[in-house]
Each structure stands twice: as structure tokens, then as C-alpha cells.
Design an enzyme around this catalytic site. Structure first.
Site, PDB file in Angstrom:
ATOM      1  CE  LYS A  35      21.806  55.039  59.004  1.00 45.45           C
ATOM      2  NZ  LYS A  35      22.815  54.350  59.790  1.00 45.45           N
ATOM      3  CB  CYS A 266      31.781  41.525  57.006  1.00 42.13           C
ATOM      4  SG  CYS A 266      30.261  42.460  57.159  1.00 42.13           S
TER       5      CYS A 266
HETATM    6  C1  UGA Z   1      29.587  38.366  54.990  1.00 38.68           C
HETATM    7  C2  UGA Z   1      29.056  36.982  55.396  1.00 38.68           C
HETATM    8  O1  UGA Z   1      28.819  36.189  54.232  1.00 38.68           O
HETATM    9  C3  UGA Z   1      27.783  37.103  56.220  1.00 38.68           C
HETATM   10  O2  UGA Z   1      27.347  35.827  56.653  1.00 38.68           O
HETATM   11  C4  UGA Z   1      28.049  37.995  57.430  1.00 38.68           C
HETATM   12  O3  UGA Z   1      26.882  38.203  58.201  1.00 38.68           O
HETATM   13  C5  UGA Z   1      28.574  39.341  56.953  1.00 38.68           C
HETATM   14  O4  UGA Z   1      29.759  39.149  56.167  1.00 38.68           O
HETATM   15  C6  UGA Z   1      28.880  40.162  58.188  1.00 38.68           C
HETATM   16  O5  UGA Z   1      29.791  39.779  58.939  1.00 38.68           O
HETATM   17  O6  UGA Z   1      28.136  41.111  58.477  1.00 38.68           O
HETATM   18  P1  UGA Z   1      28.936  40.153  53.075  1.00 38.68           P
HETATM   19  O7  UGA Z   1      30.137  40.918  53.517  1.00 38.68           O
HETATM   20  O8  UGA Z   1      27.639  40.859  52.876  1.00 38.68           O
HETATM   21  O9  UGA Z   1      28.611  38.957  54.129  1.00 38.68           O
HETATM   22  O10 UGA Z   1      29.308  39.499  51.688  1.00 38.68           O
HETATM   23  P2  UGA Z   1      29.609  38.042  51.109  1.00 38.68           P
HETATM   24  O11 UGA Z   1      28.516  37.665  50.202  1.00 38.68           O
HETATM   25  O12 UGA Z   1      29.985  37.095  52.148  1.00 38.68           O
HETATM   26  O13 UGA Z   1      30.904  38.381  50.206  1.00 38.68           O
HETATM   27  C7  UGA Z   1      32.098  38.874  50.802  1.00 38.68           C
HETATM   28  C8  UGA Z   1      33.160  39.083  49.755  1.00 38.68           C
HETATM   29  O14 UGA Z   1      33.666  37.832  49.297  1.00 38.68           O
HETATM   30  C9  UGA Z   1      32.699  39.831  48.497  1.00 38.68           C
HETATM   31  O15 UGA Z   1      33.681  40.786  48.154  1.00 38.68           O
HETATM   32  C10 UGA Z   1      32.606  38.771  47.436  1.00 38.68           C
HETATM   33  O16 UGA Z   1      32.844  39.267  46.146  1.00 38.68           O
HETATM   34  C11 UGA Z   1      33.727  37.832  47.878  1.00 38.68           C
HETATM   35  N1  UGA Z   1      33.551  36.456  47.399  1.00 38.68           N
HETATM   36  C12 UGA Z   1      32.508  35.697  47.831  1.00 38.68           C
HETATM   37  C13 UGA Z   1      34.501  35.906  46.534  1.00 38.68           C
HETATM   38  O17 UGA Z   1      35.488  36.565  46.145  1.00 38.68           O
HETATM   39  N2  UGA Z   1      34.353  34.601  46.144  1.00 38.68           N
HETATM   40  C14 UGA Z   1      33.307  33.835  46.546  1.00 38.68           C
HETATM   41  O18 UGA Z   1      33.237  32.650  46.143  1.00 38.68           O
HETATM   42  C15 UGA Z   1      32.360  34.398  47.420  1.00 38.68           C
END
Ligand code: UGA
Length: 436
Positions: A35, A266
């Protein structure tokens, strides 16, 4: 400033590139030789919009470097970020072994005052353990230097990581000492603005804020998924419900989309970890238990819809649109699509999938899953097409062409991207989540 970032995963790599871009001297450390070699050539190991340009530009300017030599990273820096993984352990708690190994290395190679910043998601109380580990390692190595342990959790989302880093809603910093606060303020001075504040707090609150944010967002999603079942049975449209409550400024419109449930590296891990911490302290964790259980069953709810349409799955072919856990990423960790694929295959169905970015990552871990090159190929001759990830490109497909190619026109839309009325008019047997 001289910054070392240990761990070049999602958080570590994005932070390394962004801190370098702000004019700091950054050295990224990772134990993975391959990496590091790639990073030095400007090749990003992850798909993230904008990361390649940022990486190449800062490598060229000479203010970004990568090494496998942790000693070099620690000795040459004033601020050391720990951004290593904290995966879910066997007992569902966050596995802190990498975090503690970094602490031990810092105690061994420390050569002056350092600020040790924890960026990984860690349970409340971890900074104290890190401090003790560094002190123990210093004693073992006959060293004595001052250092501060700071908690600076990361809130970036995959797919929007760079803009989240550069335009954060807030930067949370848990620090005890004034010296550490001043240096961290300086480091973030290019990013924080009046309406995007640097929030100083105590270390334990900062550790807690990270879990509280992810658990709250996961709760909103499971809450909407729960209500989507009621809409399906009693009537009502979950999208209308989300719109109606989202306009309430106390609630807001984000993270109210019902669907296949949340995945990724996450939310599932962090909901479990905070649940275990609550239990460890004899606190009620029942809200999060429900959040987790609704999320698990939501994946199978989509399977039930496929089954209800096709009855016997044995020998049937199912097309999957989207494998990544969400759009704009190639990440398939805890992807709801894969739970569905496994379930369909266990019932004797054949599955073929299309995803605009996640083919390589999927083939690495699931070499037997048949991947095709276009969404139309995923629909060709299938008995049912299931939307698992709401990539924009799926919203604008030529649906007539999709229908013509299918063996039977059954579409299960796990992300509510199509209009039910239009789908019915086009002659699809269409079902989605929480709306008719
Ligand atoms: C999430 C948090 O949003 C970030 O702020 C945080 O830094 C990150 O985790 C982490 O802890 O590192 P991420 O996992 O990249 O970010 O993705 P999100 O955009 O939050 O989505 C998470 C999941 O929720 C996805 O599977 C998405 O499809 C789902 N989701 C999101 C829904 O099912 N409905 C929604 O309305 C929004």
C-alpha cells in the site's frame, strides 16, 4: 506543522492528503508495504472522488510522504494522529489492539513533546488507556518526555470525504491542556470558520460525541424503516412521511430514507460498540438493540419481497443493481446487497450483479458472484431485478429497454428510486419500501 498520520485507511489517507494540502508537512505511516509503495507512486488504494488528484499534487509538492517506518514518522513530527482501524471484535466491542500498538510505539520512539491525537472511533475512556500505554512504554525504554493525548473524532462520509474534511459542520477536539488546544487550533485554522466551529471539550465527551452521532443517525434510519412497514400495511407513503417530518426544523430532512438498511464500515460496528459500552456500565441499551435488529431484518424484508413475487427461487435468475453499501464508493463492507445475495443463493437462485465502482472489491472477496458490465446486462433474461444501491446512473436508465430484456418484469426497488405509478404504467410488477 509537522504531522504524522498512522494508518492510511479511509480516515488516515483523506486526512493525510487534506492536511498536506493545507500546507503542513505530512508523513503517513502504514504497516502494509504494498500500500505504501502504491501511495508513493500516487496510486490511491480506495475509490474516493478527488483523492487521486490531491494525492498526486501533494506528493509532487513534496509536503506529503508515506513510510512503513513508524519510528521515522514519530520522531519527525510534533503532532501524531492515530487513525488505525477499530473493527468490531468477536464480542461486538471495538477491537483496540491496533490503537494500543500505536500507543506503545509512540512511547518507544518519542523524542520530545508530542500531541497524540486519536482520530479512530474508540469507546469512552480509551484516551486514558492510550496515555497509560505511552507512559509504560516510556518507562520500559528509559525515556521521559511530556505529551498530551487529544480526542479528535472524524465525521467524514465515504464518497464525500474530502469535502467533509474541508467543510466540516464542526471539528470536535477533546483536550486537557492549553498547549494542545493552541496547536490543534493552529492546525485547523485553514478549515474552521464562524459557522463551522472548532468545538473544544473534555476528552471523554469528544470520544462519546463520535458514537452518539453515528448511533443517532442509525436510529433515524431504523426508525423510518420501522414506519415503512406500517405504510406498507396500513397505507401511506414513507417518502411523503420523510418529507413531512423533515421540514420540521427540529428534525431536518437528512438520514430519513427508508430502504435496505444501513451498512458500511461504521454504523453497524459503532452501534454495536456503543451498545456494549452501555451494557458494560449497566445502562439501558434497548433503543440501540431495536435499531440493530430492525436493520438486520430490513435486509431480509427485501428478500421476502423477491420471494413473494417469484414464489420458488430455485433455478431463478436475479439481477442486482448496486453492490456497494452506498453510492459513490467501492466499499462493500457490511453491504446489505451481499446479505441479500447470500440469501438468494442459499435458496437456489442464480445471481448476476452490476455496480459502477465496486466490481473489483466484490470480486476480491466474492469471486463466485457473476458480475456484468452494464445495468442492462444485469437485467437481461432475469426473473427479477433488485435495486440495492441508489447510484444516480440507475435513476436515468431506459426502463423500457430494461423491461424488454427481462424474462419477467419484476422489479424490487430496495432504495425507492423509481416512481411506483410510472413503473406500473410501464408494465412492471414493481414493489419498493414503504410505498405502493
Ligand atoms: C458514517 C457517518 O455519516 C460519518 O459522519 C462518519 O464519519 C462515518 O460513518 C464514520 O464513522 O467513519 P459512512 O459510513 O461513510 O459515514 O456512510 P453514510 O453516508 O453515513 O451512510 C451509512 C449507511 O446508511 C449507508 O448504508 C446508507 O445507505 C444508509 N442510509 C443513509 C440510509 O439507509 N438512509 C439514509 O437516509 C441515509
Amino acid at each position: 506543522m509537522k504531522v504524522c498520520i498512522i494508518g492510511t485507511g479511509y480516515v488516515g489517507l483523506v486526512s493525510s492528503c487534506c492536511f498536506a494540502d493545507l500546507g503542513n508537512d505530512v508523513i503517513g505511516v502504514d504497516i502494509d508495504d504494498e500500500k505504501v509503495a502504491k501511495l508513493r507512486e500516487g496510486i490511491s488504494p480506495i475509490y474516493e472522488p478527488g483523492i487521486s488528484d490531491l494525492l498526486k499534487r501533494n506528493l509532487k509538492q513534496g509536503n506529503l510522504n508515506f513510510t512503513t517506518n513508524i519510528k521515522e514518522g514519530i520522531e519527525s513530527s510534533d503532532i501524531i494522529f492515530s487513525a488505525v482501524g477499530t473493527p468490531m471484535g468477536q464480542d461486538h466491542r471495538a477491537d483496540l489492539s491496533a490503537v494500543m500498538a500505536v500507543a506503545k510505539a509512540i512511547g518507544k520512539y518519542i523524542n520530545g513533546y508530542k500531541i497524540v491525537v486519536n482520530k479512530s472511533t474508540v469507546p469512552v475512556g480509551t484516551a486514558e488507556k492510550v496515555e497509560a500505554e505511552i507512559k509504560a512504554a516510556m518507562v520500559e525504554n528509559n525515556l521521559s518526555f511530556n505529551f498530551d493525548v487529544v480526542s479528535n473524532p472524524e465525521f467524514l462520509r465515504e464518497g464525500a470525504a474530502i469535502s467533509d474534511f474541508k467543510n466540516p459542520d464542526r471539528v470536535v477536539v477533546g483536550a486537557k491542556s492549553e498547549r494542545a488546544r493552541k496547536l490543534i487550533s493552529k492546525l485547523y485554522s485553514g478549515i474552521v470558520r464562524t459557522n463551522r466551529p472548532l468545538v473544544f471539550t473534555d476528552v471523554k465527551s469528544a470520544e462519546m460525541i463520535k458514537y452518539a452521532a453515528n448511533a443517532m443517525l442509525a436510529t433515524r434510519i431504523s426508525f423510518m424503516n420501522m414506519l415503512s412497514h406500517l405504510c406498507e400495511k396500513a397505507g401511506g407513503d414513507i417518502k411523503e412521511v420523510a418529507k413531512g417530518i423533515g421540514l420540521d426544523s427540529r428534525i431536518g430532512p437528512k438520514f430519513l430514507q427508508a430502504g435496505l438498511g444501513y451498512g458500511g464500515s461504521c454504523f453497524p460496528k459503532d452501534v454495536n460498540a456503543i451498545m456494549m459500552t452501555l451494557k458494560d456500565y449497566d445502562c439501558d441499551a434497548s433503543i440501540l438493540e431495536a435499531v440493530e435488529s430492525i436493520n438486520q431484518s430490513q435486509r431480509l424484508h427485501v428478500y421476502d419481497k423477491v420471494k413473494a413475487s417469484l414464489k420458488d427461487l430455485n433455478g431463478k435468475t436475479i439481477g442486482i443493481l448496486g453492490v456497494a453499501f452506498k453510492p459513490k464508493t467501492d466499499d462493500i463492507r457490511e453491504a446489505p446487497a451481499l446479505t441479500l445475495v447470500r440469501k438468494l443463493e442459499s435458496e437456489g437462485a442464480r445471481v448476476k450483479a452490476f455496480d459502477p465502482e465496486a466490481r473489483e472489491t466484490t470480486e476480491k472477496y466474492y469471486p463466485n458472484l457473476q458480475f456484468v458490465d452494464t445495468p442492462y446486462a444485469a437485467a437481461k433474461n432475469v426473473d427479477c431485478l433488485v435495486v440495492c444501491t441508489e447510484w444516480d446512473t440507475f435513476r436515468t436508465l431506459n426502463l423500457e429497454q430494461i423491461k424488454e430484456g427481462m424474462k419477467s418484469p419484476v422489479v424490487v426497488d430496495g432504495r425507492n428510486i423509481y416512481d411506483p405509478e410510472e413503473m406500473q404504467k410501464l408494465g412492471f410488477h414493481y414493489s419498493c419500501i414503504g410505498r405502493k
